[in-house]
Design an enzyme around this catalytic site. Structure first.
Site, short mmCIF file in Angstrom:
data_model
loop_
_atom_site.label_atom_id
_atom_site.label_comp_id
_atom_site.label_asym_id
_atom_site.label_seq_id
_atom_site.Cartn_x
_atom_site.Cartn_y
_atom_site.Cartn_z
N GLY A 1 115.67 -91.22 24.83
CA GLY A 1 116.27 -92.53 24.65
C GLY A 1 115.24 -93.52 24.17
N GLY B 1 112.18 -93.56 26.58
CA GLY B 1 111.37 -92.37 26.77
C GLY B 1 112.23 -91.13 26.77
N VAL C 1 113.88 -87.63 29.23
CA VAL C 1 114.26 -87.12 30.54
C VAL C 1 114.18 -85.60 30.49
CG1 VAL C 1 116.03 -87.03 32.33
CG2 VAL C 1 115.78 -89.08 30.94
N ASP D 1 125.02 -102.40 31.79
CA ASP D 1 125.14 -101.46 30.67
C ASP D 1 126.09 -100.32 31.02
OD1 ASP D 1 122.92 -99.42 28.63
OD2 ASP D 1 124.59 -100.70 28.06
#
Length: 711
Positions: free
Chosen positions: A123, A126, A128, A237
């Site tokens: 994303g 960074g 995952v 969000d």
């Protein structure tokens, strides 16, 4: 903006009309010119400008002001050549920046106790990874801040605040954050790994959901938001990408990356934001973002999440977002100026009205809370069921059937209401208990906090798995905080006591151990103190040559007496196969029985047990101590192990027929210490082992001697 008309028959937008449109839009958005000036000045400092085609052009000097730049851009527009597509909103908006592409971590790499297993996704902040937390042997999601951002203290601060905010929340429909830290130049946090897929993936596969299926997803989302809003956290969000559906059907909200904590409790500051914003800026995803969030993300309250839930529900039942546009700006303008429309396969009227109320342009016209929004949707669902009732036929028969069904439903409703009230009472009681435990931990009363949570856990029904998991997570978090606070002080005691042991100052070492405050005896701290006491007892046994060691001789005498008293309370069959002599217990042949454990306070009287085998080599004999939590300590001729419901763990090897184990009790927990490979003791915690232990042994013709020091 070819083909965009301001009024019937107006045709293509002229320069003057576009000038007026932009002026009106600027006034509606109410963005301070100073904010635009700063943004344009920042671009100018970077030496970059963007052409209408989206390509990066050569550096240009900064414009004098934001307002003059806008007016100049409009007034300098010349008529487009024939065949041109004309001026569009897309041509005025900057092209989206390419997402960062940090190098993926290789599988098998170990970072701060986590083994990387593979990349899950990337994303803007960074990446995952799927990882294994080695200390717990559990799979986790391991989020790493992008390398280019890890060098920026501002982004690192945002990343840490995201972890802290998520870590404060314990709810079955919120993804749990376990830990965060920095290692190997990386900034990371670990969180619950959800095996499943996002709503975005579900929509790609199915296109849209039925109203019933969509409401089954949205209900737990609103329940989780009601909990988060009650804790002062606003998500900001909510969208299909951030709602996960586990393989078992559980729904969980992910990614608190834009969250804001708008209460001071537990933060030490006012209006603290995870991703802090400047007045006049917007953060979020335009298709699901409330209009006020597009104007100023800093000024929104929890009702922006209610709008986003409504927009997400619209997408689920209609198969597309509520407003479209080729750029984020076009989407935001449509959301603020166009009415909500519905496709041909729109949901029922009652659900459409509920979604429209959740997506009201003015936040004051939306439901006041997430709980109120859930009530709106439930009301719409019931209205839909009533609307699809079968036509009136066979009136008499139907009346009889309805009467019977009504009686059954009434009974069910009574039972449901009673169960609901009981469940709500348990939820309220659990939330109050958790809040009290957190306050106790904040004032360093860790033992009281853990005891409170243990007692609460005993009252939680086994079928409420999510609440049990929340309790376990809270206990683990408080235990970790207790260890972090106490271990630096325990380490100073260890250095001082070991120095006294090396110098044969045994009474001084014993006195230092006695003076350790009870508040320092965290789970790991208590184990290390018990290990120190075992070291001291072993040193005395090795070095006492018939002389006196003062207080230690008395301490050893008292320990032998307590050992004799403890073994004397054991009830075994056959009785002759256990003999007690000066604190030593000698087991022979085979047998079984029980012995009481000390009450849950103070150290266990049998701490520092020495087990010496008198069993023929290779005989395969064993001796075990069983506890009420389905766990057993088993000592064989070659090793001491712990066996439990989830497998076994080796504690120590038996060398020269002997092994020394430490047993201690703090609160309701039992600690078992064993020599580690590096000389430091290994500690295992057995939560709440009960008040009685079971004994069983089969020595295959030999015997086992248990006691302190040499016989």
């Amino acid at each position: 903006m070819a083909g965009v008309a301001l009024a019937p028959g107006s045709g293509v937008v002229t320069r003057d009309e576009l000038h007026r449109l932009l002026r009106r839009r600027a006034e509606a958005l109410a963005t301070p010119p100073a904010v635009i000036d700063r943004a344009l000045a920042r671009c100018a400092r970077l030496g970059v400008r963007q052409t209408r085609s989206g390509r990066m052009a050569a550096p240009t000097p900064p414009p004098p002001t934001a307002v003059t730049a806008m007016v100049t851009a409009v007034e300098s527009m010349a008529p487009e050549p024939a065949g041109s597509a004309g001026v569009t909103v897309a041509s005025l908006a900057p092209a989206p920046a390419a997402p960062p592409t940090p190098g993926a971590l290789e599988s098998g790499r170990i970072i701060a106790g986590y083994r990387i297993e593979g990349l899950l996704g990337k994303g803007g902040m960074g990446a995952v990874y799927r990882a294994t937390q080695l200390s717990m042997s559990r799979p986790v999601a391991f989020k790493v801040l992008a390398a280019r951002l890890a060098r920026d203290p501002t982004f690192v601060g945002r990343f840490k605040r995201e972890a802290r905010a998520a870590g404060r929340l314990h709810h079955p429909n919120l993804i749990t954050v376990h830990d965060w830290g920095e290692a190997d130049g990386l900034v990371f946090f670990s969180m619950e790994l959800v095996e499943g897929r996002s709503l975005k993936d579900l929509l790609k596969e199915q296109g849209r959901l039925s109203p019933d299926a969509a409401l089954r997803v949205i209900r737990p989302v609103l329940e989780a938001l009601a909990y988060a809003h009650g804790k002062g956290v606003i998500h900001r969000d909510i969208k299909p990408d951030n709602i996960m559906v586990a393989d078992g059907g559980a729904v969980k909200i992910a990614d608190l990356g834009l969250s804001r904590i708008d209460e001071t409790e537990g933060t030490g500051s006012t209006d603290t934001e995870l991703f802090q914003t400047t007045a006049g800026s917007f953060m979020g995803t335009p298709h699901y973002m409330a209009p006020e969030q597009g104007r100023d993300a800093h000024a929104v309250d929890h009702r922006c999440d209610i709008y986003s839930v409504g927009a997400t529900l619209y997408h689920l039942v209609c198969g597309r977002p509520p407003f479209g546009g080729s750029t984020p700006m076009e989407v935001m303008i449509a959301a603020q100026s166009q009415p909500l429309t519905w496709p041909e396969h729109a949901p029922p009227p009652a659900l459409r009205e509920a979604i429209a109320r959740l997506m009201a342009r003015e936040s004051a016209k939306r439901p006041e809370t997430a709980t109120a929004a859930l009530a709106e949707l439930e009301k719409a669902a019931h209205a839909q069921q009533a609307r699809h009732a079968p036509p009136r036929r066979f009136a008499r028969l139907r009346r009889m059937l309805l009467a019977a069904i009504g009686l059954g439903l009434a009974a069910m409703m009574v039972l449901y209401a009673l169960d609901f009230v009981a469940k709500q009472g348990r939820v309220r009681a659990w939330n109050e208990t958790l809040a009290t435990a957190e306050r106790e931990a904040d004032r360093k009363a860790f033992a009281e906090a853990l005891q409170r949570l243990r007692l609460a856990r005993e009252q939680i029904p086994s079928q409420e798995v999510a609440t049990l998991a929340s309790c376990d997570a809270a206990m683990a978090e408080i235990s970790k905080a207790w260890d972090a606070w106490s271990l630096p002080q325990i380490e100073r005691v260890e250095r001082s006591v070991r120095e006294a042991i090396r110098s044969d100052r045994f009474p001084e070492a014993l006195e230092q151990l006695r003076k350790v405050p009870e508040a320092w005896r965290s789970p790991e701290g208590a184990g290390r103190l018990e290990g120190l006491e075992s070291e001291l007892m072993a040193a005395v046994a090795r070095r006492a040559k018939g002389g006196t060691t003062g207080p230690l001789d008395e301490a050893l005498r008292q320990r032998r007496e307590r050992g004799s008293e403890a073994w004397a309370k054991a009830r075994v069959e056959p009785a002759g196969n256990l003999t007690i002599d000066n604190g030593l217990a000698v087991f022979q042949a085979s047998g079984s029985g029980t012995m009481p454990l000390p009450p849950p306070h103070g150290p266990l009287g049998m701490a520092g047990l020495r087990l010496a085998w008198r069993t023929p080599p290779g005989s395969g004999g064993s001796w075990s101590l069983g506890f009420g939590n389905d766990t057993r300590l088993v000592v064989r001729a070659d090793a001491a192990v712990i066996e439990g419901p989830h497998g076994s763990k080796m504690l120590a090897a038996v060398r020269n027929g002997q092994v020394i184990l430490g047993l201690g009790r703090r609160g309701r927990d039992l600690y078992i210490m064993a020599p580690g490979h590096d000389g430091r003791p290994t500690t295992l915690t057995l939560p709440d082992p009960g008040s009685e232990a079971s004994l069983a042994w089969d020595l295959k013709g030999g015997e086992l001697e248990i006691g302190l020091g040499k016989r």
